[in-house]
Design a protein around this motif. Structure first.
Motif, mmCIF file in Angstrom:
data_model
loop_
_atom_site.group_PDB
_atom_site.id
_atom_site.type_symbol
_atom_site.label_atom_id
_atom_site.label_comp_id
_atom_site.label_asym_id
_atom_site.label_seq_id
_atom_site.Cartn_x
_atom_site.Cartn_y
_atom_site.Cartn_z
ATOM 1 N N GLY A 175 -1.060 -7.295 4.742
ATOM 2 C CA GLY A 175 -0.842 -6.147 5.611
ATOM 3 C C GLY A 175 -2.061 -5.755 6.414
ATOM 4 O O GLY A 175 -3.124 -6.375 6.331
ATOM 5 N N GLY A 176 -1.900 -4.688 7.184
ATOM 6 C CA GLY A 176 -2.976 -4.226 8.036
ATOM 7 C C GLY A 176 -4.171 -3.711 7.270
ATOM 8 O O GLY A 176 -5.301 -3.758 7.757
ATOM 9 N N ALA A 177 -3.961 -3.213 6.049
ATOM 10 C CA ALA A 177 -5.059 -2.710 5.222
ATOM 11 C C ALA A 177 -5.125 -3.435 3.887
ATOM 12 O O ALA A 177 -6.179 -3.884 3.454
ATOM 13 C CB ALA A 177 -4.903 -1.209 4.989
ATOM 14 N N PHE A 178 -3.990 -3.544 3.193
ATOM 15 C CA PHE A 178 -3.931 -4.098 1.852
ATOM 16 C C PHE A 178 -3.266 -5.470 1.830
ATOM 17 O O PHE A 178 -2.483 -5.819 2.717
ATOM 18 C CB PHE A 178 -3.128 -3.177 0.927
ATOM 19 C CG PHE A 178 -3.843 -1.905 0.555
ATOM 20 C CD1 PHE A 178 -4.706 -1.868 -0.521
ATOM 21 C CD2 PHE A 178 -3.622 -0.739 1.269
ATOM 22 C CE1 PHE A 178 -5.360 -0.700 -0.876
ATOM 23 C CE2 PHE A 178 -4.268 0.442 0.925
ATOM 24 C CZ PHE A 178 -5.138 0.459 -0.153
ATOM 25 N N SER A 179 -3.540 -6.208 0.761
ATOM 26 C CA SER A 179 -2.773 -7.398 0.407
ATOM 27 C C SER A 179 -2.099 -7.129 -0.933
ATOM 28 O O SER A 179 -2.613 -6.368 -1.758
ATOM 29 C CB SER A 179 -3.671 -8.628 0.293
ATOM 30 O OG SER A 179 -4.288 -8.946 1.521
ATOM 31 N N ALA A 180 -0.948 -7.757 -1.162
ATOM 32 C CA ALA A 180 -0.229 -7.580 -2.417
ATOM 33 C C ALA A 180 0.641 -8.804 -2.646
ATOM 34 O O ALA A 180 0.915 -9.568 -1.712
ATOM 35 C CB ALA A 180 0.630 -6.315 -2.381
#
Length: 347
Positions: A175-180
């Motif tokens: 994502g734009g801020a996080f990865s998951a």
């Protein structure tokens, strides 16, 4: 949430919302027809929830809206939403706008609107994730990750012409801020590593060493959204390897995924790199909308299934109606009551 006659419709009009760090995306779906496909700057949407609602009212009536649910709630209808629910969805104390705190005003506005809204669960609420995997965990994947998983399951079952219960995959969201990353076995979510407990993101640091948290003395919400790959010269190597390790770890929970599915804002940029490094087939999540992100599209599919549309077998297999509890139910290092007090909730 709406009348039984509307719920039994073959093609309910539904809307899915994805509250991203960069943009809040909205996807309206009636059968196979997309009637709303928008992305609104997050800061703009949160600053003026009334304008955001106006956009939704313009396409009304609708049968169901899957609202922005933050860390997740176990299928709470908007009319039943309490202030405690809001705090559990955003996991911030009153007055805190860091992290997802700024989302609170939009959640409240949707809940009190004349729209039929439901707030949906995160990974930690899923009944098919064993309890021992939830211990000491809060963020195993936010509600929007569950929505992206729904879209990934639907795409695989369409391509393989199989029921949702025959689908296995690992979704890696960049994502734009996080990865998951989230593991799916036989159409059900069985494990996950969320943004603040998972791989490093572009903006966010991902999982912390506990000793770092100790040295920080007081960890603020804002700190969880900092220290990502973009903040260091070694970030690119860390970003790729951290994501690969997350996928490898989840292969313990689903040993034979049919594929690894990449979703999110930066998925396309890393397709070749992951394909070259992983032993399983790697695919990009395609979706059916032009603008709205994958999670908004998956939210629309979930809304369709909850409203009795063609995606009902998908929703039934996922077991979303079996979601239970809160994100604070599996704490062991700190008392649950202490966590509730930190959020301003009654212990």
């Amino acid at each position: 949430m709406t009348s039984r006659s509307r719920l039994d419709s073959d093609a309910p009009r539904v809307i899915g919302i994805d509250p991203g760090t960069v943009s809040i995306d909205v996807c309206g779906l009636a059968g196979d027809t997309v009637f709303l496909d928008r992305a609104v700057d997050t800061a703009t949407a949160l600053a003026d929830p009334a304008a955001f609602l106006t956009m939704l009212y313009e396409v009304a009536p609708v049968d169901l809206v899957v609202g922005p649910s933050g860390y997740g709630l176990p299928l709470v209808p908007g009319l039943e939403l309490t202030e405690d629910d809001v705090r559990l969805a955003v996991l911030t104390e009153a007055g805190e706008n860091g992290g997802l705190g700024g989302l609170s005003s939009l959640i409240r506005a949707l809940a009190s609107s004349r729209l039929p809204v439901v707030f949906t669960p995160g990974v930690v609420h899923q009944a098919y994730v064993p309890t021992y995997r939830k211990l000491k965990r809060v963020d195993m994947g936010t509600a929007d990750k569950v929505c992206a998983v729904a879209l990934a399951i639907d795409e695989q079952r369409r391509r393989r012409r199989c029921p949702p219960g025959d689908v296995s995959l690992i979704l890696l969201e960049l994502g734009g801020a996080f990865s998951a990353a989230v593991a799916v076995d036989r159409g059900r979510i069985v494990d996950g590593v969320g943004g603040s407990s998972g791989p490093i993101g572009r903006r966010a640091a991902g999982a912390w060493d506990g000793e770092v948290a100790y040295l920080a003395d007081r960890v603020t919400k804002a700190m969880l959204f900092e220290g990502g790959a973009d903040s260091t010269t070694e970030g690119e190597a860390a970003y790729l390897e951290s994501a690969l390790k997350a996928v490898a770890a989840l292969m313990v929970s689903v040993p034979g995924p049919a594929e690894i599915v990449l979703s999110g804002r930066f998925a396309h940029d890393y397709l070749h790199a992951f394909s070259a490094r992983l032993s399983r087939p790697v695919r990009l999540l395609q979706g059916f909308a032009s603008v709205a992100k994958h999670a908004a599209q998956g939210a629309a599919l979930i809304a369709n299934g909850l409203a009795g549309g063609g995606a009902r077998p998908l929703v039934d297999t996922l077991g979303l109606r079996d979601a239970r509890g809160s994100a604070l139910d599996y704490l062991t290092v700190i008392p649950r009551d202490a966590a509730r007090r930190r959020l301003g909730l009654v212990a």
